[in-house]
Design an enzyme around this catalytic site. Structure first.
Site, mmCIF file in Angstrom:
data_model
loop_
_atom_site.group_PDB
_atom_site.id
_atom_site.type_symbol
_atom_site.label_atom_id
_atom_site.label_comp_id
_atom_site.label_asym_id
_atom_site.label_seq_id
_atom_site.Cartn_x
_atom_site.Cartn_y
_atom_site.Cartn_z
ATOM 1 N N SER A 1 -9.478 0.689 3.188
ATOM 2 C CA SER A 1 -8.712 1.588 2.356
ATOM 3 C C SER A 1 -7.575 0.900 1.588
ATOM 4 O O SER A 1 -6.996 1.507 0.685
ATOM 5 C CB SER A 1 -8.123 2.709 3.213
ATOM 6 O OG SER A 1 -7.260 2.187 4.206
ATOM 7 N N SER B 1 -9.478 -1.925 7.338
ATOM 8 C CA SER B 1 -9.004 -1.643 5.978
ATOM 9 C C SER B 1 -8.244 -2.759 5.284
ATOM 10 O O SER B 1 -7.922 -2.648 4.104
ATOM 11 C CB SER B 1 -8.133 -0.385 5.976
ATOM 12 O OG SER B 1 -8.930 0.736 6.188
ATOM 13 N N LYS C 1 0.856 -1.190 0.000
ATOM 14 C CA LYS C 1 0.000 0.000 0.000
ATOM 15 C C LYS C 1 0.892 1.241 0.000
ATOM 16 O O LYS C 1 1.964 1.239 0.629
ATOM 17 C CB LYS C 1 -0.864 -0.064 1.264
ATOM 18 C CG LYS C 1 -1.969 0.944 1.395
ATOM 19 C CD LYS C 1 -2.818 0.605 2.623
ATOM 20 C CE LYS C 1 -3.949 1.560 2.850
ATOM 21 N NZ LYS C 1 -4.790 1.174 4.009
#
Lengths: 98, 479
Positions: free
Chosen positions: B148, B172, B73
Protein backbone atom coordinates in the site's frame (compact mmCIF):
# COMPACT_ATOMS: atom_id res chain seq x y z
CA UNK A 1 -20.78 -20.63 12.00
CA UNK A 2 -23.24 -18.12 10.56
CA UNK A 3 -24.36 -19.06 7.06
CA UNK A 4 -23.04 -16.69 4.44
CA UNK A 5 -25.66 -14.87 2.40
CA UNK A 6 -26.37 -11.53 0.77
CA UNK A 7 -28.66 -10.69 3.70
CA UNK A 8 -25.94 -11.40 6.25
CA UNK A 9 -23.54 -9.13 4.36
CA UNK A 10 -26.10 -6.36 4.10
CA UNK A 11 -26.91 -6.68 7.77
CA UNK A 12 -23.19 -6.40 8.59
CA UNK A 13 -22.76 -3.33 6.40
CA UNK A 14 -25.79 -1.68 8.05
CA UNK A 15 -24.18 -2.17 11.46
CA UNK A 16 -21.00 -0.67 10.07
CA UNK A 17 -22.94 2.43 8.99
CA UNK A 18 -22.63 2.14 5.24
CA UNK A 19 -24.41 0.44 2.38
CA UNK A 20 -23.12 -2.11 -0.07
CA UNK A 21 -24.86 -2.80 -3.35
CA UNK A 22 -25.69 -6.05 -5.10
CA UNK A 23 -22.49 -6.07 -7.19
CA UNK A 24 -20.36 -5.53 -4.11
CA UNK A 25 -22.23 -8.33 -2.33
CA UNK A 26 -21.56 -10.75 -5.16
CA UNK A 27 -17.89 -9.77 -5.27
CA UNK A 28 -17.68 -10.22 -1.50
CA UNK A 29 -19.33 -13.62 -1.63
CA UNK A 30 -16.66 -14.81 -4.09
CA UNK A 31 -13.83 -13.46 -1.94
CA UNK A 32 -15.40 -14.96 1.17
CA UNK A 33 -15.73 -18.32 -0.50
CA UNK A 34 -12.00 -18.49 -1.27
CA UNK A 35 -10.91 -17.37 2.17
CA UNK A 36 -13.42 -19.49 4.04
CA UNK A 37 -12.37 -22.59 2.13
CA UNK A 38 -8.80 -21.92 3.10
CA UNK A 39 -9.81 -21.31 6.70
CA UNK A 40 -11.49 -24.70 6.70
CA UNK A 41 -8.28 -26.30 5.45
CA UNK A 42 -6.51 -24.87 8.49
CA UNK A 43 -8.37 -27.44 10.60
CA UNK A 44 -5.99 -30.02 9.15
CA UNK A 45 -2.86 -28.27 10.47
CA UNK A 46 -1.13 -30.37 13.10
CA UNK A 47 -1.53 -28.76 16.50
CA UNK A 48 -4.20 -26.23 15.51
CA UNK A 49 -6.63 -27.33 18.21
CA UNK A 50 -4.16 -26.87 21.04
CA UNK A 51 -2.20 -23.86 19.73
CA UNK A 52 -2.37 -20.76 21.86
CA UNK A 53 -3.96 -17.81 20.02
CA UNK A 54 -1.26 -15.33 19.02
CA UNK A 55 -2.12 -11.71 19.73
CA UNK A 56 1.35 -10.18 19.79
CA UNK A 57 4.23 -11.03 17.47
CA UNK A 58 6.86 -11.38 20.18
CA UNK A 59 7.15 -13.55 23.25
CA UNK A 60 8.16 -10.68 25.48
CA UNK A 61 6.57 -9.26 28.56
CA UNK A 62 5.19 -5.81 28.09
CA UNK A 63 3.71 -5.41 31.53
CA UNK A 64 5.89 -2.51 32.62
CA UNK A 65 3.77 0.57 32.91
CA UNK A 66 5.18 3.98 32.15
CA UNK A 67 5.37 6.51 34.95
CA UNK A 68 2.08 8.25 35.57
CA UNK A 69 3.39 11.70 34.81
CA UNK A 70 1.35 14.12 32.76
CA UNK A 71 3.29 15.60 29.84
CA UNK A 72 2.82 16.50 26.18
CA UNK A 73 -0.82 17.40 26.78
CA UNK A 74 -2.91 18.52 23.84
CA UNK A 75 -4.59 21.85 24.38
CA UNK A 76 -8.42 21.95 24.29
CA UNK A 77 -8.09 23.97 21.08
CA UNK A 78 -6.05 21.23 19.46
CA UNK A 79 -8.44 18.51 20.59
CA UNK A 80 -11.36 20.39 19.09
CA UNK A 81 -9.52 21.66 16.01
CA UNK A 82 -10.92 19.02 13.66
CA UNK A 83 -14.46 18.94 14.99
CA UNK A 84 -17.09 20.59 12.78
CA UNK A 85 -19.34 21.99 15.48
CA UNK A 86 -18.07 23.06 18.88
CA UNK A 87 -20.01 24.68 21.73
CA UNK A 88 -18.47 25.51 25.10
CA UNK A 89 -15.41 23.33 24.44
CA UNK A 90 -17.58 20.33 23.58
CA UNK A 91 -18.05 18.62 20.24
CA UNK A 92 -21.63 19.18 19.09
CA UNK A 93 -23.58 16.36 17.54
CA UNK A 94 -27.29 16.26 16.72
CA UNK A 95 -29.57 15.38 19.61
CA UNK A 96 -29.27 11.71 20.57
CA UNK A 97 -32.18 11.43 23.04
CA UNK A 98 -35.38 12.48 21.33
CA UNK B 1 21.73 12.55 -13.16
CA UNK B 2 19.30 14.01 -10.68
CA UNK B 3 20.85 14.86 -7.34
CA UNK B 4 18.04 13.09 -5.56
CA UNK B 5 18.86 9.92 -7.50
CA UNK B 6 21.89 9.57 -5.26
CA UNK B 7 22.02 7.84 -1.89
CA UNK B 8 21.74 9.62 1.45
CA UNK B 9 25.43 8.93 2.06
CA UNK B 10 26.47 10.40 -1.31
CA UNK B 11 24.32 13.49 -0.81
CA UNK B 12 25.63 13.95 2.71
CA UNK B 13 29.18 13.99 1.36
CA UNK B 14 28.26 16.61 -1.22
CA UNK B 15 26.47 18.73 1.39
CA UNK B 16 29.38 18.57 3.81
CA UNK B 17 31.82 19.55 1.04
CA UNK B 18 29.38 22.39 0.19
CA UNK B 19 29.12 21.26 -3.43
CA UNK B 20 25.37 21.52 -3.04
CA UNK B 21 22.93 23.01 -0.52
CA UNK B 22 19.73 21.68 1.05
CA UNK B 23 17.91 24.28 -1.03
CA UNK B 24 19.28 22.73 -4.26
CA UNK B 25 17.96 19.34 -3.15
CA UNK B 26 14.57 20.64 -2.04
CA UNK B 27 14.00 22.69 -5.18
CA UNK B 28 14.89 19.74 -7.39
CA UNK B 29 12.66 17.43 -5.32
CA UNK B 30 9.68 19.78 -5.53
CA UNK B 31 10.12 20.28 -9.26
CA UNK B 32 10.29 16.50 -9.83
CA UNK B 33 7.32 15.89 -7.51
CA UNK B 34 5.19 18.38 -9.46
CA UNK B 35 6.20 16.74 -12.74
CA UNK B 36 5.49 13.20 -11.55
CA UNK B 37 2.98 11.34 -13.72
CA UNK B 38 2.52 8.31 -11.52
CA UNK B 39 0.11 9.99 -9.09
CA UNK B 40 2.51 9.70 -6.17
CA UNK B 41 1.48 12.75 -4.18
CA UNK B 42 -1.35 13.72 -1.89
CA UNK B 43 0.31 16.99 -1.06
CA UNK B 44 3.54 18.90 -1.66
CA UNK B 45 4.64 21.12 1.21
CA UNK B 46 6.58 23.53 -0.96
CA UNK B 47 6.68 26.73 1.10
CA UNK B 48 7.56 25.09 4.37
CA UNK B 49 10.23 22.86 2.79
CA UNK B 50 11.91 25.79 1.06
CA UNK B 51 11.74 27.88 4.23
CA UNK B 52 13.50 25.15 6.23
CA UNK B 53 16.06 24.52 3.47
CA UNK B 54 17.01 28.21 3.42
CA UNK B 55 17.64 28.12 7.17
CA UNK B 56 20.12 25.26 6.86
CA UNK B 57 23.43 26.84 6.04
CA UNK B 58 26.09 25.10 8.08
CA UNK B 59 26.36 21.36 7.36
CA UNK B 60 26.44 18.93 10.29
CA UNK B 61 29.23 16.49 9.54
CA UNK B 62 27.97 13.77 11.92
CA UNK B 63 24.35 14.00 10.81
CA UNK B 64 23.59 12.05 7.62
CA UNK B 65 20.04 13.37 7.47
CA UNK B 66 20.94 17.06 7.58
CA UNK B 67 19.24 18.84 4.69
CA UNK B 68 18.07 15.64 2.99
CA UNK B 69 14.58 15.84 1.43
CA UNK B 70 12.13 13.00 1.99
CA UNK B 71 8.45 12.09 1.72
CA UNK B 72 6.08 10.14 3.95
CA UNK B 73 3.07 7.96 3.34
CA UNK B 74 -0.12 9.84 4.11
CA UNK B 75 -1.03 7.66 7.09
CA UNK B 76 1.78 9.12 9.21
CA UNK B 77 0.62 12.07 11.32
CA UNK B 78 2.09 15.48 10.60
CA UNK B 79 1.04 18.33 12.88
CA UNK B 80 -0.63 21.08 10.89
CA UNK B 81 -0.44 19.20 7.59
CA UNK B 82 -3.55 17.51 6.15
CA UNK B 83 -3.24 13.73 6.51
CA UNK B 84 -5.87 11.61 4.80
CA UNK B 85 -4.53 8.04 4.44
CA UNK B 86 -5.89 8.47 0.91
CA UNK B 87 -9.44 8.17 2.22
CA UNK B 88 -12.25 10.62 1.55
CA UNK B 89 -13.47 10.21 5.10
CA UNK B 90 -10.30 11.95 6.29
CA UNK B 91 -10.29 14.75 3.73
CA UNK B 92 -9.37 17.96 5.57
CA UNK B 93 -8.21 16.10 8.69
CA UNK B 94 -5.24 17.95 10.17
CA UNK B 95 -3.35 16.07 12.91
CA UNK B 96 -2.57 18.06 16.03
CA UNK B 97 0.61 16.12 16.81
CA UNK B 98 3.54 14.63 14.93
CA UNK B 99 4.19 10.93 14.60
CA UNK B 100 7.33 9.99 16.51
CA UNK B 101 9.15 8.98 13.31
CA UNK B 102 8.46 12.40 11.79
CA UNK B 103 9.56 14.16 14.96
CA UNK B 104 12.86 12.25 14.91
CA UNK B 105 13.50 13.13 11.27
CA UNK B 106 12.67 16.79 11.83
CA UNK B 107 15.01 16.87 14.79
CA UNK B 108 17.79 15.63 12.48
CA UNK B 109 16.87 18.38 9.99
CA UNK B 110 15.68 16.12 7.22
CA UNK B 111 13.17 18.08 5.13
CA UNK B 112 9.67 16.80 4.37
CA UNK B 113 8.64 17.78 0.86
CA UNK B 114 5.35 15.90 0.59
CA UNK B 115 2.85 13.30 1.69
CA UNK B 116 2.35 10.36 -0.64
CA UNK B 117 -0.63 8.50 -2.01
CA UNK B 118 -1.44 5.00 -0.85
CA UNK B 119 -4.09 2.34 -0.85
CA UNK B 120 -6.98 3.66 1.21
CA UNK B 121 -6.13 3.34 4.94
CA UNK B 122 -3.23 1.05 3.88
CA UNK B 123 -5.65 -1.66 2.77
CA UNK B 124 -4.46 -2.97 -0.57
CA UNK B 125 -1.46 -4.40 -2.29
CA UNK B 126 -1.28 -2.52 -5.55
CA UNK B 127 -1.80 1.21 -5.00
CA UNK B 128 -5.21 1.26 -6.65
CA UNK B 129 -7.76 1.88 -3.90
CA UNK B 130 -6.95 5.37 -2.62
CA UNK B 131 -9.18 8.41 -3.16
CA UNK B 132 -6.77 9.95 -5.67
CA UNK B 133 -7.04 7.00 -8.01
CA UNK B 134 -4.47 4.57 -9.29
CA UNK B 135 -0.72 4.93 -8.78
CA UNK B 136 1.31 3.58 -11.66
CA UNK B 137 4.76 2.09 -11.87
CA UNK B 138 7.47 4.58 -12.90
CA UNK B 139 9.10 1.90 -15.07
CA UNK B 140 5.89 1.12 -16.97
CA UNK B 141 2.74 3.14 -16.40
CA UNK B 142 0.53 0.26 -17.53
CA UNK B 143 1.63 -1.63 -14.43
CA UNK B 144 1.03 -1.25 -10.70
CA UNK B 145 3.47 0.45 -8.38
CA UNK B 146 2.62 -2.00 -5.61
CA UNK B 147 0.99 -1.02 -2.36
CA UNK B 148 0.00 0.00 0.00
CA UNK B 149 2.97 2.39 0.24
CA UNK B 150 2.71 3.08 -3.48
CA UNK B 151 3.41 6.83 -3.58
CA UNK B 152 6.45 6.55 -1.32
CA UNK B 153 7.94 3.80 -3.50
CA UNK B 154 7.33 5.86 -6.65
CA UNK B 155 8.92 8.96 -5.12
CA UNK B 156 12.19 7.12 -4.48
CA UNK B 157 12.15 5.12 -7.73
CA UNK B 158 11.46 8.26 -9.78
CA UNK B 159 14.47 9.98 -8.18
CA UNK B 160 12.31 12.61 -6.48
CA UNK B 161 13.80 11.94 -3.04
CA UNK B 162 16.52 9.62 -1.73
CA UNK B 163 14.30 8.02 0.91
CA UNK B 164 10.66 7.73 1.93
CA UNK B 165 8.69 6.39 4.86
CA UNK B 166 5.87 3.90 4.47
CA UNK B 167 4.04 1.35 6.57
CA UNK B 168 4.07 -2.41 6.30
CA UNK B 169 1.26 -4.60 7.67
CA UNK B 170 1.60 -7.56 5.28
CA UNK B 171 4.31 -6.50 2.82
CA UNK B 172 3.36 -2.89 2.01
CA UNK B 173 6.93 -1.62 1.92
CA UNK B 174 8.86 -4.72 0.90
CA UNK B 175 6.61 -5.67 -2.04
CA UNK B 176 6.60 -2.22 -3.69
CA UNK B 177 10.38 -2.26 -3.16
CA UNK B 178 10.47 -5.36 -5.39
CA UNK B 179 8.38 -3.64 -8.07
CA UNK B 180 10.34 -0.39 -8.03
CA UNK B 181 13.93 -1.61 -7.75
CA UNK B 182 14.47 -0.30 -4.21
CA UNK B 183 15.63 -1.34 -0.80
CA UNK B 184 12.59 -1.69 1.46
CA UNK B 185 12.93 -2.38 5.17
CA UNK B 186 10.80 -3.06 8.19
CA UNK B 187 12.56 -3.73 11.46
CA UNK B 188 11.76 -6.00 14.37
CA UNK B 189 8.25 -5.31 15.67
CA UNK B 190 8.43 -2.58 18.30
CA UNK B 191 11.85 -1.28 17.22
CA UNK B 192 10.34 1.73 15.44
CA UNK B 193 7.54 3.61 17.16
CA UNK B 194 4.05 3.43 15.64
CA UNK B 195 2.90 6.51 17.55
CA UNK B 196 1.13 8.68 15.01
CA UNK B 197 0.79 5.93 12.41
CA UNK B 198 -2.90 5.35 11.60
CA UNK B 199 -3.72 1.93 13.00
CA UNK B 200 -4.71 -0.78 10.53
CA UNK B 201 -3.91 -4.03 12.35
CA UNK B 202 -1.93 -3.16 15.46
CA UNK B 203 -0.05 -6.41 16.00
CA UNK B 204 1.00 -6.57 12.33
CA UNK B 205 1.65 -2.86 11.60
CA UNK B 206 5.22 -1.59 11.22
CA UNK B 207 6.69 1.71 10.04
CA UNK B 208 9.13 0.95 7.23
CA UNK B 209 11.10 2.83 4.61
CA UNK B 210 12.47 2.86 1.08
CA UNK B 211 16.07 3.74 0.24
CA UNK B 212 18.54 3.24 -2.61
CA UNK B 213 21.08 1.27 -0.60
CA UNK B 214 21.34 -1.07 2.34
CA UNK B 215 23.67 1.36 4.10
CA UNK B 216 21.10 4.15 3.81
CA UNK B 217 18.49 1.81 5.28
CA UNK B 218 20.77 1.01 8.22
CA UNK B 219 21.34 4.73 8.82
CA UNK B 220 17.59 5.34 8.93
CA UNK B 221 17.04 2.36 11.19
CA UNK B 222 19.60 3.66 13.66
CA UNK B 223 17.82 6.98 13.76
CA UNK B 224 14.25 5.73 13.93
CA UNK B 225 14.68 2.69 16.21
CA UNK B 226 14.25 4.41 19.55
CA UNK B 227 12.10 3.36 22.47
CA UNK B 228 9.08 5.61 22.61
CA UNK B 229 6.96 6.05 25.73
CA UNK B 230 4.04 7.01 23.54
CA UNK B 231 3.86 3.56 21.95
CA UNK B 232 3.17 0.81 24.49
CA UNK B 233 4.62 -1.81 22.13
CA UNK B 234 7.85 0.11 21.53
CA UNK B 235 11.04 -1.61 22.65
CA UNK B 236 14.66 -0.70 23.04
CA UNK B 237 16.76 -2.44 20.41
CA UNK B 238 20.47 -2.51 19.69
CA UNK B 239 21.82 0.00 17.18
CA UNK B 240 23.14 -1.52 14.00
CA UNK B 241 26.88 -1.52 13.41
CA UNK B 242 28.11 -2.73 10.05
CA UNK B 243 31.83 -2.56 10.81
CA UNK B 244 32.43 -6.27 11.23
CA UNK B 245 31.26 -8.99 8.84
CA UNK B 246 29.45 -12.12 10.03
CA UNK B 247 31.66 -15.19 10.02
CA UNK B 248 30.20 -17.71 7.56
CA UNK B 249 26.67 -16.36 7.29
CA UNK B 250 24.02 -19.00 6.68
CA UNK B 251 21.27 -18.31 4.15
CA UNK B 252 18.23 -20.58 4.00
CA UNK B 253 16.28 -21.39 0.86
CA UNK B 254 12.72 -22.67 1.23
CA UNK B 255 12.53 -25.29 -1.49
CA UNK B 256 8.78 -25.78 -1.36
CA UNK B 257 8.14 -22.06 -1.74
CA UNK B 258 10.70 -21.67 -4.54
CA UNK B 259 9.14 -24.62 -6.41
CA UNK B 260 5.92 -22.61 -6.76
CA UNK B 261 7.57 -19.64 -8.48
CA UNK B 262 7.09 -19.91 -12.20
CA UNK B 263 9.06 -16.95 -13.58
CA UNK B 264 12.14 -18.60 -15.09
CA UNK B 265 14.04 -15.34 -15.55
CA UNK B 266 13.69 -14.41 -11.90
CA UNK B 267 14.64 -17.90 -10.78
CA UNK B 268 17.70 -17.91 -13.04
CA UNK B 269 18.91 -14.63 -11.57
CA UNK B 270 18.08 -15.81 -8.05
CA UNK B 271 20.12 -19.00 -8.35
CA UNK B 272 22.96 -17.06 -9.97
CA UNK B 273 22.96 -14.73 -6.95
CA UNK B 274 23.21 -17.73 -4.63
CA UNK B 275 26.34 -18.93 -6.45
CA UNK B 276 27.88 -15.48 -6.07
CA UNK B 277 27.07 -15.51 -2.37
CA UNK B 278 28.60 -18.95 -1.94
CA UNK B 279 31.74 -17.65 -3.63
CA UNK B 280 31.88 -15.03 -0.87
CA UNK B 281 31.77 -17.71 1.81
CA UNK B 282 28.03 -17.82 2.49
CA UNK B 283 26.71 -21.20 3.58
CA UNK B 284 23.43 -22.02 1.85
CA UNK B 285 21.06 -24.56 3.35
CA UNK B 286 17.76 -25.91 2.01
CA UNK B 287 14.60 -26.55 4.01
CA UNK B 288 10.86 -26.76 3.44
CA UNK B 289 8.38 -24.58 5.30
CA UNK B 290 5.39 -26.85 4.69
CA UNK B 291 2.87 -26.13 1.96
CA UNK B 292 -0.03 -26.47 4.40
CA UNK B 293 1.39 -23.69 6.57
CA UNK B 294 2.32 -21.54 3.57
CA UNK B 295 -1.25 -21.91 2.26
CA UNK B 296 -2.55 -20.60 5.57
CA UNK B 297 -0.68 -17.27 5.37
CA UNK B 298 -3.14 -15.53 3.05
CA UNK B 299 -6.41 -16.45 4.80
CA UNK B 300 -4.93 -15.83 8.25
CA UNK B 301 -3.67 -12.43 7.17
CA UNK B 302 -7.03 -11.50 5.67
CA UNK B 303 -9.04 -12.60 8.71
CA UNK B 304 -6.81 -10.91 11.28
CA UNK B 305 -6.12 -7.71 9.39
CA UNK B 306 -9.70 -7.13 8.22
CA UNK B 307 -11.13 -7.83 11.67
CA UNK B 308 -8.63 -5.46 13.29
CA UNK B 309 -9.24 -2.80 10.63
CA UNK B 310 -13.00 -2.96 11.18
CA UNK B 311 -12.45 -2.25 14.82
CA UNK B 312 -9.64 0.32 14.44
CA UNK B 313 -11.55 2.33 11.86
CA UNK B 314 -14.79 2.44 13.87
CA UNK B 315 -13.63 5.86 15.11
CA UNK B 316 -13.88 7.25 11.58
CA UNK B 317 -17.40 8.57 11.99
CA UNK B 318 -17.33 11.99 10.36
CA UNK B 319 -18.04 13.76 13.64
CA UNK B 320 -14.79 14.15 15.55
CA UNK B 321 -12.67 14.80 12.48
CA UNK B 322 -12.58 14.44 8.73
CA UNK B 323 -14.81 15.87 6.05
CA UNK B 324 -18.21 17.24 7.08
CA UNK B 325 -21.31 15.27 6.12
CA UNK B 326 -24.87 16.28 6.82
CA UNK B 327 -27.72 14.48 8.56
CA UNK B 328 -30.53 15.12 11.00
CA UNK B 329 -29.39 12.58 13.56
CA UNK B 330 -25.93 11.42 14.60
CA UNK B 331 -26.68 8.07 12.94
CA UNK B 332 -27.44 9.83 9.68
CA UNK B 333 -24.21 11.81 9.87
CA UNK B 334 -22.14 8.71 10.58
CA UNK B 335 -23.89 6.80 7.80
CA UNK B 336 -23.33 9.61 5.30
CA UNK B 337 -19.68 9.96 6.29
CA UNK B 338 -18.87 6.28 6.13
CA UNK B 339 -21.01 5.52 3.09
CA UNK B 340 -19.49 8.32 1.02
CA UNK B 341 -16.13 8.36 2.77
CA UNK B 342 -14.98 4.79 2.18
CA UNK B 343 -14.28 3.19 -1.17
CA UNK B 344 -16.02 0.02 -2.24
CA UNK B 345 -12.95 -2.11 -1.64
CA UNK B 346 -12.47 -0.78 1.88
CA UNK B 347 -16.13 -1.37 2.70
CA UNK B 348 -15.76 -4.95 1.53
CA UNK B 349 -12.78 -5.48 3.84
CA UNK B 350 -14.74 -4.03 6.76
CA UNK B 351 -17.71 -6.29 6.05
CA UNK B 352 -15.41 -9.28 5.91
CA UNK B 353 -13.76 -8.22 9.17
CA UNK B 354 -17.13 -7.73 10.79
CA UNK B 355 -18.25 -11.19 9.61
CA UNK B 356 -15.15 -12.72 11.21
CA UNK B 357 -15.95 -10.98 14.49
CA UNK B 358 -19.63 -12.00 14.63
CA UNK B 359 -20.30 -13.96 17.81
CA UNK B 360 -21.15 -17.13 15.87
CA UNK B 361 -17.95 -16.89 13.77
CA UNK B 362 -15.32 -15.67 16.19
CA UNK B 363 -14.05 -19.10 17.18
CA UNK B 364 -14.18 -20.56 13.69
CA UNK B 365 -12.51 -17.57 12.04
CA UNK B 366 -10.80 -15.01 14.26
CA UNK B 367 -9.63 -17.33 17.01
CA UNK B 368 -8.61 -20.01 14.54
CA UNK B 369 -6.61 -17.45 12.56
CA UNK B 370 -4.81 -16.39 15.75
CA UNK B 371 -3.96 -20.03 16.44
CA UNK B 372 -2.73 -20.60 12.89
CA UNK B 373 -0.60 -17.45 13.19
CA UNK B 374 1.04 -19.10 16.19
CA UNK B 375 1.81 -22.28 14.22
CA UNK B 376 3.19 -20.33 11.25
CA UNK B 377 5.33 -18.12 13.51
CA UNK B 378 6.62 -21.10 15.49
CA UNK B 379 7.67 -22.78 12.26
CA UNK B 380 9.36 -19.61 11.04
CA UNK B 381 11.19 -19.09 14.34
CA UNK B 382 12.29 -22.73 14.31
CA UNK B 383 13.77 -22.36 10.83
CA UNK B 384 15.42 -19.04 11.70
CA UNK B 385 17.26 -20.77 14.53
CA UNK B 386 19.12 -22.78 11.89
CA UNK B 387 20.24 -19.82 9.78
CA UNK B 388 20.96 -16.12 9.75
CA UNK B 389 18.35 -15.25 7.14
CA UNK B 390 15.75 -16.72 4.84
CA UNK B 391 16.69 -15.71 1.29
CA UNK B 392 13.74 -15.62 -1.10
CA UNK B 393 12.97 -13.95 -4.43
CA UNK B 394 10.01 -11.92 -5.59
CA UNK B 395 7.58 -14.08 -7.54
CA UNK B 396 7.04 -11.68 -10.42
CA UNK B 397 7.64 -8.22 -11.79
CA UNK B 398 4.92 -5.59 -11.25
CA UNK B 399 1.69 -6.93 -12.77
CA UNK B 400 -0.33 -5.15 -15.43
CA UNK B 401 -3.17 -3.09 -13.99
CA UNK B 402 -5.85 -5.03 -15.85
CA UNK B 403 -4.72 -8.36 -14.37
CA UNK B 404 -4.91 -7.59 -10.66
CA UNK B 405 -8.56 -8.46 -10.23
CA UNK B 406 -8.24 -11.87 -11.83
CA UNK B 407 -8.62 -14.79 -9.43
CA UNK B 408 -5.32 -16.26 -8.24
CA UNK B 409 -4.40 -19.90 -7.92
CA UNK B 410 -3.41 -21.31 -4.54
CA UNK B 411 0.22 -21.35 -5.68
CA UNK B 412 0.06 -17.68 -6.67
CA UNK B 413 -1.56 -16.75 -3.36
CA UNK B 414 1.35 -18.40 -1.56
CA UNK B 415 4.19 -16.84 -3.53
CA UNK B 416 2.56 -13.40 -3.62
CA UNK B 417 1.86 -13.28 0.12
CA UNK B 418 4.78 -14.97 1.87
CA UNK B 419 6.31 -11.65 2.99
CA UNK B 420 3.55 -11.45 5.64
CA UNK B 421 5.51 -14.13 7.53
CA UNK B 422 7.68 -11.37 8.96
CA UNK B 423 4.61 -9.46 10.13
CA UNK B 424 3.24 -12.53 11.86
CA UNK B 425 6.30 -13.06 14.06
CA UNK B 426 7.71 -9.50 14.00
CA UNK B 427 10.94 -10.41 12.20
CA UNK B 428 13.20 -7.83 10.57
CA UNK B 429 12.86 -8.10 6.81
CA UNK B 430 14.56 -6.36 3.92
CA UNK B 431 13.88 -6.40 0.19
CA UNK B 432 16.51 -5.29 -2.29
CA UNK B 433 16.84 -5.26 -6.07
CA UNK B 434 18.11 -8.41 -7.74
CA UNK B 435 17.67 -7.71 -11.45
CA UNK B 436 15.40 -6.45 -14.20
CA UNK B 437 13.30 -8.19 -16.79
CA UNK B 438 12.47 -6.14 -19.89
CA UNK B 439 13.19 -3.00 -17.89
CA UNK B 440 11.05 -4.04 -14.92
CA UNK B 441 12.74 -4.60 -11.58
CA UNK B 442 12.45 -7.63 -9.33
CA UNK B 443 14.14 -8.36 -6.03
CA UNK B 444 15.01 -10.67 -3.17
CA UNK B 445 13.92 -10.57 0.43
CA UNK B 446 15.77 -11.45 3.60
CA UNK B 447 13.97 -12.37 6.83
CA UNK B 448 15.96 -12.66 10.05
CA UNK B 449 15.41 -13.51 13.69
CA UNK B 450 13.59 -10.95 15.80
CA UNK B 451 15.98 -8.38 17.29
CA UNK B 452 18.68 -9.47 14.82
CA UNK B 453 18.24 -6.42 12.60
CA UNK B 454 22.00 -6.03 12.42
CA UNK B 455 22.39 -9.55 11.01
CA UNK B 456 19.80 -8.83 8.32
CA UNK B 457 21.60 -5.63 7.30
CA UNK B 458 24.96 -7.41 7.17
CA UNK B 459 23.56 -10.23 5.06
CA UNK B 460 21.85 -7.70 2.78
CA UNK B 461 25.14 -5.86 2.32
CA UNK B 462 26.65 -9.12 1.12
CA UNK B 463 23.86 -9.57 -1.41
CA UNK B 464 24.21 -5.99 -2.57
CA UNK B 465 27.98 -6.37 -2.91
CA UNK B 466 27.93 -9.75 -4.66
CA UNK B 467 25.09 -8.94 -7.00
CA UNK B 468 26.19 -5.38 -7.75
CA UNK B 469 22.85 -4.53 -9.36
CA UNK B 470 21.27 -1.08 -9.38
CA UNK B 471 18.16 -0.09 -11.27
CA UNK B 472 18.58 2.70 -13.74
CA UNK B 473 16.24 5.66 -13.38
CA UNK B 474 12.85 5.15 -15.07
CA UNK B 475 13.05 5.98 -18.74
CA UNK B 476 16.66 4.93 -19.10
CA UNK B 477 17.21 1.57 -20.80
CA UNK B 478 18.67 -1.27 -18.77
CA UNK B 479 21.44 -3.51 -20.02
Amino acid sequence: MKQLSVNVLKEASKKLFFAIDETECQSLLKTFETILQKMEAIDQLAGIKTALPMVHPLDVKLSKLRSDIVKDVLSPDDVLRNAHDVVANQIMIPKVVK
Amino acid sequence: MKLNGKTIVELHGMLVRKEITPLDLVQEAIKSAKANHNNAFELIVEKEAIKIAKQLTEPEVDNYLWGIPFVMKDNISTKGIVTTASSNILNVYVPVFDATVYRLLKRRKAILIGKTTMDELAMGGYGTTGHKGVQTNPYDSSRVAGGSSSGSAIAVAARIVPFALGSDTGDSVRKPAFYNGLVGYKGTYGAISRFGLFAFSCSLDHVGFFTRSVLDAAILFNLLAQKDEKDATSMKVKKVSLDKDIKTPTFMILDDLISLITDEDILKQYFASIKKLEALGVKVIHRSFGIDLLSAIYPVYMVLSCADATSNCAALDGIRYGAKYSGNTYEEIIFAARNQGFSSSTKQRFVFGSFCLMEENQEELYLKAQKARRLISDRLNHLLNECDVLYLPSASVAPKLETIKQPQTNEALIVENYLALANFNGSPSLSLPLGAKKGLPFGVNLIGRTFADEVVFKCALLVEKSNAFKMNPPGEPHE
